[in-house]
Design an enzyme around this catalytic site. Structure first.
Site, short mmCIF file in Angstrom:
data_model
loop_
_atom_site.label_atom_id
_atom_site.label_comp_id
_atom_site.label_asym_id
_atom_site.label_seq_id
_atom_site.Cartn_x
_atom_site.Cartn_y
_atom_site.Cartn_z
N ARG A 67 0.85 -1.20 0.00
CA ARG A 67 0.00 0.00 0.00
C ARG A 67 0.88 1.25 0.00
O ARG A 67 1.88 1.31 0.69
CB ARG A 67 -0.89 0.04 1.23
CG ARG A 67 -2.17 -0.75 1.11
CD ARG A 67 -3.05 -0.58 2.33
NE ARG A 67 -2.40 -1.14 3.50
CZ ARG A 67 -1.81 -0.44 4.44
NH1 ARG A 67 -1.77 0.89 4.38
NH2 ARG A 67 -1.25 -1.03 5.47
N TYR A 195 -1.41 -3.12 -7.15
CA TYR A 195 -1.17 -3.91 -5.94
C TYR A 195 -2.34 -3.89 -4.94
O TYR A 195 -2.83 -2.81 -4.57
CB TYR A 195 0.10 -3.44 -5.21
CG TYR A 195 0.22 -4.18 -3.90
CD1 TYR A 195 0.68 -5.49 -3.89
CD2 TYR A 195 -0.26 -3.63 -2.72
CE1 TYR A 195 0.67 -6.23 -2.73
CE2 TYR A 195 -0.27 -4.36 -1.55
CZ TYR A 195 0.20 -5.66 -1.56
OH TYR A 195 0.17 -6.39 -0.41
N GLY A 196 -2.71 -5.02 -4.47
CA GLY A 196 -3.62 -5.27 -3.34
C GLY A 196 -4.44 -4.10 -2.82
O GLY A 196 -5.38 -3.64 -3.45
N LYS A 204 -9.54 -2.05 1.80
CA LYS A 204 -9.23 -0.91 2.68
C LYS A 204 -9.96 0.36 2.23
O LYS A 204 -10.43 1.15 3.06
CB LYS A 204 -7.72 -0.67 2.73
CG LYS A 204 -6.96 -1.85 3.35
CD LYS A 204 -7.47 -2.13 4.71
CE LYS A 204 -7.06 -3.36 5.45
NZ LYS A 204 -5.81 -3.97 5.41
N HIS A 224 -10.47 -2.20 11.53
CA HIS A 224 -9.40 -3.08 11.01
C HIS A 224 -9.19 -4.23 12.00
O HIS A 224 -8.19 -4.30 12.70
CB HIS A 224 -8.12 -2.24 10.86
CG HIS A 224 -7.02 -2.89 10.08
ND1 HIS A 224 -5.72 -2.46 10.15
CD2 HIS A 224 -7.03 -3.92 9.20
CE1 HIS A 224 -4.97 -3.19 9.35
NE2 HIS A 224 -5.73 -4.08 8.77
N SER A 246 -1.23 -3.52 10.21
CA SER A 246 -0.90 -4.39 9.09
C SER A 246 0.33 -5.25 9.40
O SER A 246 1.31 -4.75 9.94
CB SER A 246 -0.63 -3.55 7.84
OG SER A 246 -1.78 -2.81 7.53
N CYS A 248 0.78 -7.53 11.60
CA CYS A 248 1.06 -7.71 13.03
C CYS A 248 0.26 -8.87 13.63
O CYS A 248 0.10 -8.94 14.84
CB CYS A 248 0.80 -6.42 13.79
SG CYS A 248 2.00 -5.14 13.38
N ASP A 275 -9.49 -9.55 8.88
CA ASP A 275 -8.93 -8.21 8.61
C ASP A 275 -9.88 -7.05 8.89
O ASP A 275 -9.44 -6.00 9.33
CB ASP A 275 -8.47 -8.15 7.14
CG ASP A 275 -7.50 -7.01 6.87
OD1 ASP A 275 -6.53 -6.86 7.63
OD2 ASP A 275 -7.71 -6.25 5.90
N ARG A 369 1.65 -12.01 -0.94
CA ARG A 369 0.31 -12.29 -0.40
C ARG A 369 -0.34 -13.49 -1.07
O ARG A 369 -0.04 -13.82 -2.21
CB ARG A 369 -0.59 -11.06 -0.64
CG ARG A 369 -0.13 -9.80 0.07
CD ARG A 369 -0.79 -9.64 1.40
NE ARG A 369 -0.17 -8.62 2.23
CZ ARG A 369 -0.68 -8.21 3.38
NH1 ARG A 369 -1.81 -8.71 3.84
NH2 ARG A 369 -0.05 -7.30 4.11
N ASN A 497 -0.84 -18.21 21.73
CA ASN A 497 -1.62 -17.01 22.10
C ASN A 497 -2.97 -17.39 22.71
O ASN A 497 -3.61 -16.58 23.38
CB ASN A 497 -1.82 -16.12 20.87
CG ASN A 497 -0.51 -15.53 20.38
OD1 ASN A 497 0.43 -15.38 21.18
ND2 ASN A 497 -0.42 -15.22 19.11
P1 GTP Z 1 -2.37 -7.64 7.23
O1 GTP Z 1 -2.91 -8.65 6.27
O2 GTP Z 1 -1.29 -6.79 6.64
O3 GTP Z 1 -3.42 -6.81 7.87
O4 GTP Z 1 -1.54 -8.47 8.37
P2 GTP Z 1 -2.04 -9.33 9.63
O5 GTP Z 1 -2.30 -8.43 10.78
O6 GTP Z 1 -3.12 -10.25 9.22
O7 GTP Z 1 -0.71 -10.15 10.00
P3 GTP Z 1 -0.37 -11.70 9.80
O8 GTP Z 1 -1.19 -12.59 10.67
O9 GTP Z 1 -0.34 -12.01 8.35
O10 GTP Z 1 1.12 -11.75 10.37
C1 GTP Z 1 2.14 -10.94 9.88
C2 GTP Z 1 3.49 -11.45 10.29
O11 GTP Z 1 3.56 -11.55 11.72
C3 GTP Z 1 3.81 -12.83 9.75
O12 GTP Z 1 5.14 -12.85 9.35
C4 GTP Z 1 3.60 -13.74 10.93
O13 GTP Z 1 4.40 -14.88 10.86
C5 GTP Z 1 3.95 -12.85 12.11
N1 GTP Z 1 3.17 -13.23 13.32
C6 GTP Z 1 1.85 -13.41 13.42
N2 GTP Z 1 1.48 -13.80 14.66
C7 GTP Z 1 2.62 -13.85 15.38
C8 GTP Z 1 2.91 -14.18 16.75
O14 GTP Z 1 2.05 -14.49 17.56
N3 GTP Z 1 4.22 -14.09 17.13
C9 GTP Z 1 5.21 -13.74 16.25
N4 GTP Z 1 6.46 -13.69 16.70
N5 GTP Z 1 4.97 -13.43 14.96
C10 GTP Z 1 3.71 -13.49 14.52
C1 SPV Z 2 -2.97 -4.40 5.21
O1 SPV Z 2 -1.96 -3.82 4.78
O2 SPV Z 2 -3.49 -4.14 6.31
C2 SPV Z 2 -3.57 -5.49 4.41
C3 SPV Z 2 -3.10 -5.67 3.04
O3 SPV Z 2 -4.47 -6.16 4.87
S1 SPV Z 2 -3.77 -4.50 1.95
O4 SPV Z 2 -4.97 -5.06 1.35
O5 SPV Z 2 -2.76 -4.23 0.93
O6 SPV Z 2 -4.14 -3.30 2.68
MN MN Z 3 -4.96 -5.61 7.05
#
Ligand code: GTP
Ligand code: SPV
Ligand code: MN
Length: 588
Positions: A67, A195-196, A204, A224, A246, A248, A275, A369, A497
């Site tokens: 983004r 892109y996405g 978003k 979010h 994002s 996290c 999300d 992604r 968790n």
């Molecule tokens: P968006 O799609 O961008 O909104 O991201 P998201 O919030 O859905 O994050 P996602 O679950 O895809 O995790 C992002 C990164 O954080 C990945 O590389 C995961 O491996 C890492 N991650 C997720 N949960 C944990 C956790 O509990 N501990 C650690 N150390 N890393 C984590």
């Molecule tokens: C984020 O960045 O929080 C995502 C991916 O979920 S995007 O759709 O590119 O915003």
């Molecule tokens: Mn997101």
């Protein structure tokens, strides 16, 4: 085609502006032909259909892999309505920039018109949109991420309200890239990206930026947040929403598989969404949430059998991979941390020959992604399509913080929870362009997505709390990302968790104890169930400790941040800050 006169008129206007060779309406059928075309044009690569049925690989331009927040604008008549949290231009000025860029930009191309529905079709909380695009990749992705069907077109025929999304790849020129939102006219104009989050306009742009503006005016929340149901051994399910910035951990928490001991006892986690949550006050006075999306657009790197088996299972079919590595020997895909066996004969995300065994470069982009239908996910909730949504017992906020934030704490009440959420900070990730690892404030994980002034948004949250009264959910803060001196994560995270979620639900049900600390209610180490987890007891003590000196600095940072937001930050939040300052100082 629709019979909706407003929609027809708008599509006619767009056709005259963009001058495509052909206009194609999308109703979710006949996609196989479109896929074939993307193979011919090179937009997609068909992967090994025996190993990965229905799966494709796409590479976006190298300058276009996340983004673009600096190119994202909220265009309201008054600058103050967009707030200091958003880039702003007046609708007129923005259109004067964009109209010449759109002018004739689809000559020689096909213009696709995609009517889509955010939320279960027929739900009172769902909303309709139309996306115009010249990208077949966007069409195929939108057909996964949103509801696209003949039934949706029928609903559009009889609807006065829909969001108008205009997307053109144009030349994918970074310098002429804009993602512009016009909340006053339910419109989104995106150009020069493929892109996405910049171009899948239901996500978003609509479901957060436009919808948050609508939600403020209509008395609900567009957030979010992931939504999960946690089933206890008695078969009772309680639902939680969680907002993390994002990349996290939302997708990972949404697809959590409880540790063995919990699974044996009969605990289960159900994924409603990963999300975005649209949250309304229900007839019972509680918060009810729907997931407006129909698919997952998830971070690929780090996804493996140990970290997220549900995601790995989901992406074995009907999935579009974007910017991962291509294994030419097997015609499959690979990414960092999938396994210890990267392809030797590979192509990296940039499209260059790549030997995963010897190359120091990454095979997949850190923000690569997967786009996969929600129903592919083994733990998808039976309530995923429920029009009325699910009732929310707790809301969790969390960021990526190497220091300061403990593993978990609970806000004293809803108003304090709004303060905790408003002061959420996190280290930046690869999900947006720019530097990675810098701590920035990201209120409610919505800083990049709130379609109006942040102070007004805080006020809206406080007002929702007043309406909810004693029906308000409990609010918590978590941090899975504290690191030790070596920079390693202290908490094992992922499935583990669940241990934190269990304490959270027990707090909601009045079953767990906590200590009143300077920042909120915190569990004592013995309140977190640790059986079966190999973590040194002093590590948990560390994770549950608060360093008052750091918190004094944190309070200073919050004061500075609130000052950047201007005079709309509600008095109640300033008071909560003073209270925090007092507590961390006195107890220092
Ligand atoms: P968006 O799609 O961008 O909104 O991201 P998201 O919030 O859905 O994050 P996602 O679950 O895809 O995790 C992002 C990164 O954080 C990945 O590389 C995961 O491996 C890492 N991650 C997720 N949960 C944990 C956790 O509990 N501990 C650690 N150390 N890393 C984590
Ligand atoms: C984020 O960045 O929080 C995502 C991916 O979920 S995007 O759709 O590119 O915003
Ligand atoms: Mn997101």
């Amino acid at each position: 085609m629709t019979t909706n006169e407003n929609a027809k008129e708008w599509v006619k206007w767009a056709t005259e502006l963009l001058r495509p060779d052909e206009v194609v309406w999308i109703d979710g059928t006949g996609l196989e032909k479109l896929r074939e075309e993307t193979l011919k044009s090179g937009e997609m690569i068909k992967l090994n259909q025996e190993l990965l049925p229905g799966c494709y690989l796409h590479r976006s331009a190298q300058n276009d892999v996340a983004r673009s927040e600096d190119k994202t604008f909220i265009c309201t008549t008054k600058k103050a309505d967009a707030g200091p949290n958003n880039n702003w231009k007046s609708p007129e000025d923005m259109k004067n920039i964009l109209l010449p860029l759109y002018d004739g930009c689809m000559q020689g191309r096909t213009m696709y018109v995609i009517p889509f529905c955010m939320g279960p079709v027929g739900s009172p909380f769902s909303k309709l949109g139309i996306e115009i695009t010249d990208s077949a990749y966007v069409v195929l992705s939108m057909c996964i991420m949103t509801r696209v069907s003949k039934e949706v077109i029928k609903r559009l025929d009889n609807s006065d309200e829909f969001v108008k999304g205009l997307h053109a790849k144009a030349e994918i020129d970074e310098n002429k890239r804009y993602i512009a939102h016009f909340p006053e006219e339910n419109a989104i104009w995106s150009i020069n990206s493929g892109y996405g989050g910049n171009v899948l306009l239901g996500k978003k742009c609509f479901a957060l930026r436009i919808a948050s503006y609508q939600a403020k005016n209509e008395g609900w929340l567009a957030e979010h947040m992931l939504i999960i149901g946690i089933e206890n051994p008695k078969g009772e399910v309680q639902y939680i929403c969680a907002a993390f910035p994002s990349a996290c951990g939302k997708t990972n928490l949404a697809m959590l598989i409880p540790p063995e001991g919990y699974e044996k006892k009969g605990y289960k986690v159900w994924c409603v969404g990963d999300d975005i949550a649209w949250i309304h006050i229900g007839p019972d006075g509680r918060l009810w949430a729907i997931n407006p999306e129909n698919g997952f657009f998830g971070v690929v790197p780090g996804t493996n059998k140990q970290s997220n088996p549900n995601a790995l299972a989901a992406i074995q079919k009907d999935t579009i991979f974007t910017n991962v590595a291509h294994d030419l020997d097997n015609n499959t895909v690979w990414w960092e941390k999938l396994d210890k066996n990267p392809p030797e004969n590979g192509i990296n995300w940039k499209g260059e020959p790549w030997n995963g065994k010897t190359s120091k470069e990454k095979g997949a982009h850190p923000n690569s992604r997967f786009t996969t239908p929600s129903i592919n996910c083994p733990n998808i909730s039976p309530e995923f399509g429920a029009g009325e949504g699910v009732p929310i017992s707790a809301i969790i906020f969390g960021g990526r913080r190497a220091r300061v934030e403990p593993l978990v704490y609970q806000a004293r009440d809803f108003q304090h929870g709004v303060f905790v959420a408003a002061t959420l900070a996190s280290e930046t990730t690869a999900a947006q362009t720019g530097e990675v690892g810098v701590v920035r404030y990201d209120s409610m994980a919505m800083k990049p997505f709130c379609g109006y002034d942040m102070g007004d948004y805080f006020a809206h949250w406080l007002e929702m709390g007043e309406k909810l009264g004693d029906k308000a959910p409990e609010i918590f803060n978590v941090n899975w990302f504290r690191t030790d001196e070596e920079g390693e994560f202290i908490w094992p995270g992922f499935g583990e968790n669940m241990r934190v979620l269990k304490w959270i639900l027990e707090r909601c049900n009045g079953e767990a104890s906590a200590e009143d600390t300077a920042i909120g209610y915190m569990p004592k180490p013995e309140d977190i169930f640790m059986e079966g987890l190999d973590l040194a007891p002093e590590k948990l003590v560390e994770l549950l400790s608060i360093d008052k000196e750091l918190w004094c600095e944190e309070a200073d940072g919050i004061r500075e941040y609130f000052n950047t937001l201007g005079d709309t930050v509600p008095q109640k939040l300033w008071e909560a800050l003073e209270e925090l300052e007092k507590r961390v100082e006195i107890e220092n």
